[in-house]
Design an enzyme around this catalytic site. Structure first.
Site, PDB file in Angstrom:
ATOM      1  N   ASN A  62      31.910  37.467  45.131  1.00  0.00           N
ATOM      2  CA  ASN A  62      33.276  37.940  45.229  1.00  0.00           C
ATOM      3  C   ASN A  62      33.316  39.427  45.560  1.00  0.00           C
ATOM      4  OD1 ASN A  62      34.562  35.417  44.451  1.00  0.00           O
ATOM      5  ND2 ASN A  62      33.735  35.804  42.408  1.00  0.00           N
ATOM      6  N   GLY A  72      36.190  26.736  48.736  1.00  0.00           N
ATOM      7  CA  GLY A  72      36.568  25.702  49.698  1.00  0.00           C
ATOM      8  C   GLY A  72      36.763  26.237  51.100  1.00  0.00           C
ATOM      9  N   ASN A  73      37.428  27.389  51.225  1.00  0.00           N
ATOM     10  CA  ASN A  73      37.602  27.985  52.550  1.00  0.00           C
ATOM     11  C   ASN A  73      36.271  28.511  53.076  1.00  0.00           C
ATOM     12  OD1 ASN A  73      40.495  27.690  52.888  1.00  0.00           O
ATOM     13  ND2 ASN A  73      40.711  29.184  51.253  1.00  0.00           N
ATOM     14  N   ASN A 160      34.506  25.213  39.935  1.00  0.00           N
ATOM     15  CA  ASN A 160      34.863  26.513  39.390  1.00  0.00           C
ATOM     16  C   ASN A 160      36.173  26.348  38.622  1.00  0.00           C
ATOM     17  OD1 ASN A 160      36.500  26.113  41.608  1.00  0.00           O
ATOM     18  ND2 ASN A 160      36.082  28.079  42.567  1.00  0.00           N
ATOM     19  N   ASN A 194      40.683  31.260  37.773  1.00  0.00           N
ATOM     20  CA  ASN A 194      41.484  31.299  38.990  1.00  0.00           C
ATOM     21  C   ASN A 194      42.822  30.657  38.643  1.00  0.00           C
ATOM     22  OD1 ASN A 194      39.246  32.080  40.977  1.00  0.00           O
ATOM     23  ND2 ASN A 194      38.408  30.234  40.059  1.00  0.00           N
ATOM     24  N   GLU A 212      42.668  34.898  42.415  1.00  0.00           N
ATOM     25  CA  GLU A 212      41.277  34.485  42.247  1.00  0.00           C
ATOM     26  C   GLU A 212      40.511  35.495  41.393  1.00  0.00           C
ATOM     27  OE1 GLU A 212      39.049  32.619  45.386  1.00  0.00           O
ATOM     28  OE2 GLU A 212      40.702  32.929  46.793  1.00  0.00           O
ATOM     29  N   CYS A 221      43.075  29.546  48.974  1.00  0.00           N
ATOM     30  CA  CYS A 221      41.948  29.184  48.117  1.00  0.00           C
ATOM     31  C   CYS A 221      41.780  27.671  48.202  1.00  0.00           C
ATOM     32  CB  CYS A 221      42.209  29.627  46.676  1.00  0.00           C
ATOM     33  SG  CYS A 221      40.911  29.106  45.513  1.00  0.00           S
ATOM     34  N   THR A 223      39.453  25.549  46.774  1.00  0.00           N
ATOM     35  CA  THR A 223      39.295  24.859  45.496  1.00  0.00           C
ATOM     36  C   THR A 223      40.592  24.922  44.697  1.00  0.00           C
ATOM     37  OG1 THR A 223      38.381  26.861  44.470  1.00  0.00           O
ATOM     38  CG2 THR A 223      36.802  25.247  45.345  1.00  0.00           C
TER      39      THR A 223
END
Length: 276
Positions: A62, A72-73, A160, A194, A212, A221, A223
């Site tokens: 991060n 996911g992205n 996550n 998140n 996030e 996001c 996820t």
């Protein structure tokens, strides 16, 4: 070091091909390069590595240097990177993450991956797996006081931790810079969290903003969109296939409840290549 800036619906990361490059301090590098004034500017750093258990490995950090388990992205961008840059010619690939191996299917047009469908695996509502401190086995439509305000939350892990709250106020009007950090570091979330703030538009459409952990508000996001969708379905607010509207664009989420698999479909884009 060569790098590629990519984004999935505006959720942008710096990608490094570690089949060729070496990064000795990824955490420190993530902080330095993610700075939007003195660095390249991104939500974090993602390293593409060889893997013994999958076609490739995704190692993500991060913007604050903390290591992420899954994005996911980001994983859609990894798929586009390895295909578009000729590291694979397969349109069905596997990518190892800190949250396990994920399987992806690529839609290719004119030799480029334009749409990626990700098998995100099964969601978990177990409080100890999220994790969230609670007196119940699961946290579904449960009350939580944050910053003096009462919210109703549903907590879910997509590899996550996520806390989803459905609100009547237009999410576009929320002061996320104020409320987001209070959720992220709330005492109920030992690993931070998140947080997805969601409007239910109808049973097939959700509107969402996300805070996030480690990055702050992002334009999308993956996820988090999955978490919002399964939380909405679990709370009987949505169907098994929904469109999640994020600031950066839309994701299609399908929770196959019979197989207990969440599928996420969306685009990925290369912004530019560079060298530092």
């Amino acid at each position: 070091m060569k790098f590629t800036k990519m984004n999935g619906l505006g959720n942008d990361y710096i990608y490094v091909n570690c089949l060729k490059e070496s990064v000795s301090d990824p955490s420190g590098l993530a902080v330095k390069l993610s700075d939007r004034h003195f660095g390249i500017g991104a939500d974090g750093l993602i390293l593409i590595k060889p893997s013994e258990s999958a076609d490739f490995e995704m190692d993500m950090y991060n913007a604050d240097g903390s290591r992420g388990m899954m994005c996911g992205n980001g994983i859609r961008c990894v798929a586009k990177y390895v295909y578009d840059k000729g590291l694979t010619d397969k349109t069905s690939i596997s990518i190892d993450t800190q949250a396990g191996v994920k399987y992806l299917d690529l839609t290719v047009e004119n030799g480029k991956a334009v749409l990626i469908r990700v098998n995100m695996g099964a969601p978990s509502f177990l409080a100890e797996q999220v994790p969230v401190i609670a007196d119940t086995k699961e946290v579904i439509a449960a009350p939580l006081t944050v910053g003096g305000e009462k919210y109703q939350i549903t907590c879910v892990s997509m590899g996550n931790p996520h806390c989803v709250t459905f609100i009547k106020e237009d999410v576009r009007e929320l002061d996320l810079k104020e409320i987001g950090p209070l959720f992220e570091r709330h005492k109920s979330f030992p690993d931070r969290i998140n947080t997805e703030f969601v409007n239910v538009i109808d049973r097939k459409t959700l509107r969402m903003r996300v805070w996030e952990r480690g990055s702050g508000e992002t334009l999308a996001c993956g996820t988090g969109a999955c978490a919002a969708a399964v939380a909405a379905i679990c709370n009987r607010l949505a169907e098994e296939e929904v469109t999640v509207q994020l600031l950066g664009g839309d994701l299609q989420i399908h929770w196959d409840k019979k197989a207990d698999i969440v599928y996420m479909t969306g685009p990925a884009e290369i912004v530019f290549d560079g060298e530092i």
